[in-house]
Enzyme design. Structure first.
Site, PDB file in Angstrom:
ATOM      1  N   TRP A  72       0.893  -1.216   0.055  1.00 47.07           N
ATOM      2  CA  TRP A  72       0.221   0.031  -0.038  1.00 47.07           C
ATOM      3  C   TRP A  72       0.749   1.407  -0.053  1.00 47.07           C
ATOM      4  CZ3 TRP A  72      -2.130   2.338   4.741  1.00 47.07           C
ATOM      5  CH2 TRP A  72      -3.233   3.521   4.446  1.00 47.07           C
ATOM      6  N   ASP A 116      -0.636  -5.703   9.092  1.00 45.49           N
ATOM      7  CA  ASP A 116      -1.600  -4.595   8.720  1.00 45.49           C
ATOM      8  C   ASP A 116      -2.912  -5.554   8.379  1.00 45.49           C
ATOM      9  OD1 ASP A 116      -3.319  -2.778   8.047  1.00 45.49           O
ATOM     10  OD2 ASP A 116      -1.849  -1.925   6.650  1.00 45.49           O
ATOM     11  N   ALA A 149      -6.672  -5.033   7.192  1.00 46.48           N
ATOM     12  CA  ALA A 149      -7.586  -3.985   6.746  1.00 46.48           C
ATOM     13  C   ALA A 149      -8.943  -4.509   6.104  1.00 46.48           C
ATOM     14  CB  ALA A 149      -6.928  -2.919   5.920  1.00 46.48           C
ATOM     15  N   LYS A 157     -13.388  -1.142   6.145  1.00 46.12           N
ATOM     16  CA  LYS A 157     -14.205  -1.952   4.937  1.00 46.12           C
ATOM     17  C   LYS A 157     -15.119  -2.799   5.342  1.00 46.12           C
ATOM     18  CE  LYS A 157     -10.325  -0.249   2.817  1.00 46.12           C
ATOM     19  NZ  LYS A 157      -9.511   0.678   3.354  1.00 46.12           N
TER      20      LYS A 157
END
Length: 393
Positions: free
Chosen positions: A127, A208, A210, A243
């Site tokens: 990202w 991470d 997400a 999300k």
């Protein structure tokens, strides 16, 4: 003094959004911005969120600050959602943050405080904001190979070779599921090998996560994170609610810290201190909605059902696009799209071909050919397939 400020490098995704807005074509397709969209191209408010908002509105009697770490019931609920029973609750320190990005930023700040000379190993690609924040904090970054441009899968042998160069005091950033931007994920046995390397090198993993629930389901998507956290003495986990709860603008996230051998009061106090230096008390509205849902059996069941509908919808779009491309190209070279997971897939097209698809067919995707699968619907899948084959990808 401000006359000496220099122009900052523009954000590629934000520029792409602007270009899309200025494009007058009716048949343009937005596959750039990383938000979930339904078949109508709308990012909906989930049913359980609406119900939770009503419940909070009726019962909340104060807008006073929560603690520096956020509301304890939010932290408890999120640690349980992400880590399950992998670790005892009292082994995990945590703070609420403004979104997953806030959690990532606080994790990097924590690492810099603990080991200013340490290196951060980051997948290539990752990202973009990971790299932007690391650069801003002047942390040394080491890229490890991840994506195979030929197979559009994980270049696992190279990944392992590169991670073996890490050492105690380094941080290894990993994507818990639904790798952004590629959509290519590690298998269970591959995660076991990564854990072995972390144990051998003594490097500290940072995960991470997400997109829990967007790949293979809430529990499966969390399995790797749980396995890593249980296998190493130290670990950082940045989780986002943007999300899977659809509350992008509420900026709701959490940073978790596993630090065996470190005084718990010092570990939690350091997390609290970092929050205080940055934004003092974290926002609570989104966190309150998440907590309300996770602690209410009926709301939780409805949330899980709608999240599963979203997940299955994205998988169906993947499979349909792969079949459309196979029919048009006469080969199965795009089969990787059906194998990827999450919102994104990296197509493997050159920046020149990405521009060509945008100019000739109105297909908007990030320059590295990352496309948001959730930006498609039944009508635009054939349009995309035509554009990909026409461009000669």
């Amino acid at each position: 003094m401000f006359e000496d400020l220099k122009a900052q490098k523009p954000d590629g995704i934000l520029m792409l959004m602007q270009m899309y807005r200025e494009d007058a074509r009716d048949d343009k397709v937005d596959l750039g911005v990383g938000v979930y969209k339904d078949a109508a191209g709308h990012t909906p408010v989930m049913r359980a969120i609406k119900a939770a908002e009503q419940k909070v509105w009726e019962t909340q009697d104060s807008k006073s600050y929560v603690g520096l770490a956020g509301a304890p019931d939010f932290n408890d609920a999120m640690v349980k959602l992400v880590l399950g029973d992998a670790l005892p609750r009292d082994a995990v320190n945590s703070v609420a943050t403004p979104g997953g990005t806030g959690a990532v930023r606080q994790a990097f700040e924590l690492f810099k405080m603990a080991n200013p000379g340490g290196r951060v190993f980051v997948s290539n690609p990752t990202w973009p904001n990971h790299l932007s924040i690391l650069d801003y904090l002047a942390l040394e970054t080491v890229l490890y190979r991840y994506f195979d441009d030929t197979t559009r899968g994980v270049d696992f042998d190279s990944l392992i070779e590169d991670l073996k160069q890490a050492r105690k005091g380094d941080l290894v950033l990993l994507h818990g599921c639904c790798h952004n931007p590629t959509g290519a994920n590690l298998t269970g046995p591959q995660w076991d090998e990564v854990i072995k390397v972390l144990q051998d090198t003594g490097a500290t993993p940072m995960i991470d996560i997400a997109y829990q629930g967007f790949g293979d389901g809430l529990e499966v998507d969390a399995a790797a994170t749980r396995k890593v956290a249980a296998a190493v003495p130290e670990c950082l986990i940045a989780a986002s609610c943007s999300k899977n709860f659809g509350i992008y603008r509420e900026r709701t996230g959490i940073l978790m810290m596993v630090a065996n051998g470190t005084d718990k009061g010092i570990a939690q106090g350091t997390l609290n201190f970092l929050n205080r230096q940055n934004y003092s008390f974290p926002p609570d509205h989104g966190a309150r909605l998440v907590t309300t849902i996770l602690n209410d059996d009926a709301l939780r069941a409805d949330w899980m059902a709608e999240l599963e509908e979203m997940r299955i919808g994205m998988l169906t779009l993947r499979e349909t696009l792969a079949k459309e491309l196979e029919q048009r190209s006469g080969s199965n070279r795009f089969g990787f799209i059906a194998q990827h997971r999450g919102m994104f897939s990296r197509l493997g097209a050159s920046p020149e071909l990405v521009v060509k698809m945008r100019e000739e067919s109105g297909i908007y995707m990030v320059g590295d050919s990352r496309m948001n699968i959730a930006g498609l619907n039944a009508q635009t899948v054939p349009v995309l397939a035509d554009a990909i084959v026409k461009a000669g990808v």
